[in-house]
Design a protein around this motif. Sequence first.
Motif: not given
Length: 795
Positions: A490, A501-502, A504-505, A508-509, A531, A535-536, A539
Amino acid sequence: MKIIAPSSVSKKELPLQLNISFQKVFVLFQKYTNTEYAHHPYHGAAKEMVRIFEEHPELLNGFSDISLFKKYETQINLVLDPLFPEPLLLNEIKAASIPFSFTSFKFTERFENILKNAGEDYELNVRNFEDDDMYIMACTFILGFVYGYNVDLKRPFYFDIPDKTTGTMKYYRTTFNADFSEITATENAPKITEKDFKELLNNFDNIDLWKEKFPPNSYIFRGFGLINLFDVTAEEMLSSIKANLLAGGPHLLYHLQNNLIDFYGIKDLKLGYSIFDNINAKICETIVKKSNSIILNNHAEIKCDSNYFCDAVLQKVFKNHETFIISDIEEYGLATNKNPFYQNLKLVGIKSIILIPIKATANGDLALLEIASPRAYELNSVNVNKLKDIIPVFEAAVKRTAEERQNVLEATIQANYTSIHSSVKWRFYQAAEQYHLDSQSDENAKLDEIIFNDVYPLFGQSDIKGSSDARNIAIKEDLTTQLSLAINVLKDACKYETLPIYDELMFRVSAYLSDVKKGLNAGDEITILDFLKREIYPIFNHVKTINSALSEQVFIYMKRLDSELGVVYEKRKEYENSVNLLNDKLSKFIDKKQIQAQEMYPHYFERYKTDGVEYNMYIGQSITKEDSFDDIYLYNLRLWQLQIMCEMENVAFSERKNMIADLRVASLILVHSSPMAIKFRMDEKQFDVDGAYNIRYEIIKKRIDKANIKGTNERLTVPGKIAIVYSQEKDALEYLKYISYLQSKNQLGVIENLELEDLQGVTGLKALRVEVIYQKDFDAKNTITFNDLIKEIEA
């Protein structure tokens, strides 16, 4: 005159003095000299023959010196010519011979040619006839000829005669004509009575008795015999093949190949054997011997299709199950565009071959018999018919082999996948036999319950200490690696695309990564992996299309994932490999040692793999139906158990150098002095204790390794020490004696006397805990022997 006399003739002891005489031939000739035969065609010749006898009385009176055959060669040939008619000389295998010595002195041309091909050093010896056998046979000959007591001892004589021309062995059965002989008793010959005859009939193998009744040289044989040989090579090969197939063994194929070499007279004939796996449509090697198939030629297996074989082979051999003959491989190659089957045969020098499919199992598997020659047309559609009597024998053998293989598989399943230990198997057979007997008269018959009363239990375990913590640490490290790799992808994606979005992810990671580092809770791993997948990974599918650098980063991430599980599984795999290695070493060690322990006294044994190894043993009179139980066997098994625990500790300690994860074991023995009953649970297919009182023992087994030392938070079981849990002081005194013995062997060290905290439903337990002294360069093969333990007990 050709004379053949085996070298052992002069040494052979017989009840007969052997004298060569042609008196009975003389009587025949003398008959035709009478005037009543004056016009008979034989009259003139008979007078000439009688003259020969008159001029050479030795031929009539008899002689034992075989050198005289040369002296009277011309006369003997003339005398015997009527018995050897010229039209039959090239067909019959016949000779004049002296019985029991097989000295032969006149032969048909065919017999002479056979002997010539056998080589100069060949001796005409009878197969499977020892000197004693021949002596007794001569005695039975005398019984019938002199005393009229006929004994049926008609054993056929066989000669095995090599054929140097073909490099093979030929087999001949012999018949003997004694019409031209007679036997008379000497003064030294004891008269045989009916009582003697009956005594001899009851003592066939007593050579001394036969020699007493028929002393050596006590009778005189005068005359000669005629032997006729019949070629029984085919019958002998059939019999030998049957015998070899029944015998089996690792050299079966070699023996069968030699049989067929003699059968076909082809000294370099080859025999192969392979299995056609009908389910997987392939030919594979048989377990008889590695690489024993001609058509496989060192391949483990070949796909059985038209890319390898021609359609004719596929149809006739593998579908119709019919014999297929290729008389000339080169002609076959031209007809099949030199397919792989042809190429393989040419590579190993095969020019003609017979393929014989034999149905092996009900599912269509075939045993494929391969008979091959390095010359074209030596095997063909004509001589394949010689195999008609042999193929049924092979079919029976293949069926038996398939049944034996099935029995081996079932035995393997029983030994490795069921709970029926060999020590108690007799009781299951007993119950099964009774059930089948009862079911013949009672359709509601039931199987007996399998219960063994009054048996003493022994329990032990070598538990991998801290296995739960080690496993959690491995999970934590793998998740940390996987989440860190995801963040790296990411981060690099942000360099090429500025998308919120990158970020935000990544947030969370990183949050998941922070939680993992703090510690894992139940369900955390599943939540994180869900998850990532949801979601990953979508992407990532987009990111790797941006450019090659990002595609490489995604590839690096994916490459670190386990192909089957889809997660980073590196530290856990290292941990599991270490656990499996340790479990396997400990299990194999105790299994091998336990086999030796059964030699002392049969007892029930069962072992389980967990994170470590635990096992149950039960010993008592009811376990065995033969031996008488004594307490000494229980004491010896307890000492054996303690000794084995010391050795298993050393096995585990010495394996640390071979494990990535540094694992230690903690060992425990539970002592229970009261006998109990065990019962086979039909629903669970395993033994368990029987009776409410004995349940307490099972509760202790399940909870004891979690027990603390009284008044402390210290666990009883720790690496480097063996804990021996007991409830009665007499047990402690018994084990102190065993410990003292092993201390003298420098295997055990300091002893601790401990009281244990009460467990739920269990109070008053105590323990001895003793230090294990690890042996440098420990060798599992060099341990205290079983005899050493028995001597210690008896002392």
